[in-house]
Design an enzyme around this catalytic site. Structure first.
Site, PDB file in Angstrom:
ATOM      1  N   LYS A   1       0.885  -1.203   0.032  1.00  0.00           N
ATOM      2  CA  LYS A   1       0.050  -0.004  -0.073  1.00  0.00           C
ATOM      3  C   LYS A   1       0.866   1.391   0.218  1.00  0.00           C
ATOM      4  O   LYS A   1       0.603   2.227  -0.704  1.00  0.00           O
ATOM      5  CB  LYS A   1      -1.091  -0.055   1.322  1.00  0.00           C
ATOM      6  CG  LYS A   1      -2.218  -1.063   1.077  1.00  0.00           C
ATOM      7  CD  LYS A   1      -2.854  -0.835   2.375  1.00  0.00           C
ATOM      8  CE  LYS A   1      -4.113  -1.952   2.250  1.00  0.00           C
ATOM      9  NZ  LYS A   1      -4.864  -1.973   3.550  1.00  0.00           N
TER      10      LYS A   1
ATOM     11  N   SER B   1      -1.129   0.629   6.070  1.00  0.00           N
ATOM     12  CA  SER B   1      -1.330  -0.499   7.295  1.00  0.00           C
ATOM     13  C   SER B   1      -2.528  -1.359   6.643  1.00  0.00           C
ATOM     14  O   SER B   1      -3.210  -1.142   5.612  1.00  0.00           O
ATOM     15  CB  SER B   1      -2.168   0.542   8.230  1.00  0.00           C
ATOM     16  OG  SER B   1      -2.529  -0.314   9.289  1.00  0.00           O
ATOM     17  N   ASP B   2      -2.525  -2.691   7.204  1.00  0.00           N
ATOM     18  CA  ASP B   2      -3.530  -3.651   6.976  1.00  0.00           C
ATOM     19  C   ASP B   2      -3.789  -4.252   7.905  1.00  0.00           C
ATOM     20  O   ASP B   2      -2.768  -4.398   8.893  1.00  0.00           O
ATOM     21  CB  ASP B   2      -3.026  -4.452   5.716  1.00  0.00           C
ATOM     22  CG  ASP B   2      -4.028  -5.299   5.028  1.00  0.00           C
ATOM     23  OD1 ASP B   2      -4.886  -4.612   4.464  1.00  0.00           O
ATOM     24  OD2 ASP B   2      -4.108  -6.451   5.344  1.00  0.00           O
ATOM     25  N   GLN B   3      -4.866  -5.031   7.905  1.00  0.00           N
ATOM     26  CA  GLN B   3      -5.224  -5.711   9.275  1.00  0.00           C
ATOM     27  C   GLN B   3      -6.104  -7.148   8.932  1.00  0.00           C
ATOM     28  O   GLN B   3      -6.966  -6.999   8.070  1.00  0.00           O
ATOM     29  CB  GLN B   3      -6.056  -4.833  10.198  1.00  0.00           C
ATOM     30  CG  GLN B   3      -6.405  -5.399  11.619  1.00  0.00           C
ATOM     31  CD  GLN B   3      -7.494  -4.723  12.588  1.00  0.00           C
ATOM     32  OE1 GLN B   3      -8.555  -4.408  12.001  1.00  0.00           O
ATOM     33  NE2 GLN B   3      -6.773  -3.824  13.285  1.00  0.00           N
TER      34      GLN B   3
ATOM     35  N   GLY C   1      -0.517  -5.052  10.251  1.00  0.00           N
ATOM     36  CA  GLY C   1       0.935  -4.819   9.559  1.00  0.00           C
ATOM     37  C   GLY C   1       0.986  -2.994   9.220  1.00  0.00           C
ATOM     38  O   GLY C   1       0.175  -2.272   8.988  1.00  0.00           O
TER      39      GLY C   1
END
Length: 216
Positions: free
Chosen positions: A72, A88-90, A125
């Site tokens: 991203k 950011s990733d979740q 992340g």
């Protein structure tokens, strides 16, 4: 420089000097992440990255969120060539299974039914890229939620009220989702909303970026 860390590990890395000329970009269209970042009182721009979020075959949950967070940030590097870009990733992990955002109401119902009386660990992340130098730092922040016993009636009523279809795990911890929990465990409750500010502050510092409070 490219550093990547796993859960609970944070070694000392020298700061990169002279980044005052770099502006901050949040690689997200999430209003929740935007609201969290505003708490740091720094000017920033938001932009939505266009990436493929499909997990790779046999990819671990930690590698998945770190890879997507990095992708991203990198996806906006050409558009923002002199910036610090936050990606950011979740995902949610329960009984060894990865849960992302539900596609519809029935998928959300199924997720919350599965979580009933179980512990769910959310992995976020987080990546900060200096698009001018190519330096990037990436970490994973865990946060665990212990769910109450949830009936289908409770679940459907909650989903109707909050429509958490764009949230990993099918709930909003900043809203009524908190009523679904017995307890929570982790270093930063902001992780549940998708942007762990404590770790973000550390990553920005690694790039030599000072927050207003740190510059005093």
């Amino acid at each position: 420089m490219h550093t990547k860390e796993h859960v609970g590990l944070f070694d000392s890395v020298p700061k990169t000097p002279n980044v005052d000329h770099l502006s901050v970009v949040l690689a997200s269209s999430s209003p929740y992440r935007k609201e969290l970042l505003e708490r740091l009182r720094i000017p920033f721009t938001t932009a939505a990255p266009n990436i493929d979020e499909t997990p790779l075959e046999d990819e671990t949950h930690i590698h998945l969120v770190q890879r997507l967070a990095e992708n991203k940030a990198r996806a906006l590097a050409n558009k923002f060539p002199k910036h610090l870009i936050i990606g950011s990733d979740q995902i949610a992990v329960c009984t060894g299974e990865i849960f992302g955002k539900p596609k519809d109401v029935e998928a959300a119902v199924a997720q919350l039914k599965h979580f009933s009386r179980r512990t769910v660990t959310f992995y976020t992340g987080l990546s900060v890229l200096n698009s001018e130098s190519g330096e990037i730092h990436t970490i994973t922040e865990p946060y665990s939620v212990y769910f109450r016993t949830l009936t289908e009636k409770m679940i459907r009523h909650y989903i109707e009220l909050e429509q958490p279809l764009n949230c990993a795990g099918s709930f909003k911890s900043e809203g009524l989702g908190i009523t679904l929990f017995l307890k929570m465990k982790g270093d930063d409750p902001n992780s549940l909303i998708g942007l762990p500010l404590i770790r973000l502050t550390d990553l920005l510092s690694r790039h030599g970026f000072e927050l207003p409070e740190q510059a005093r």
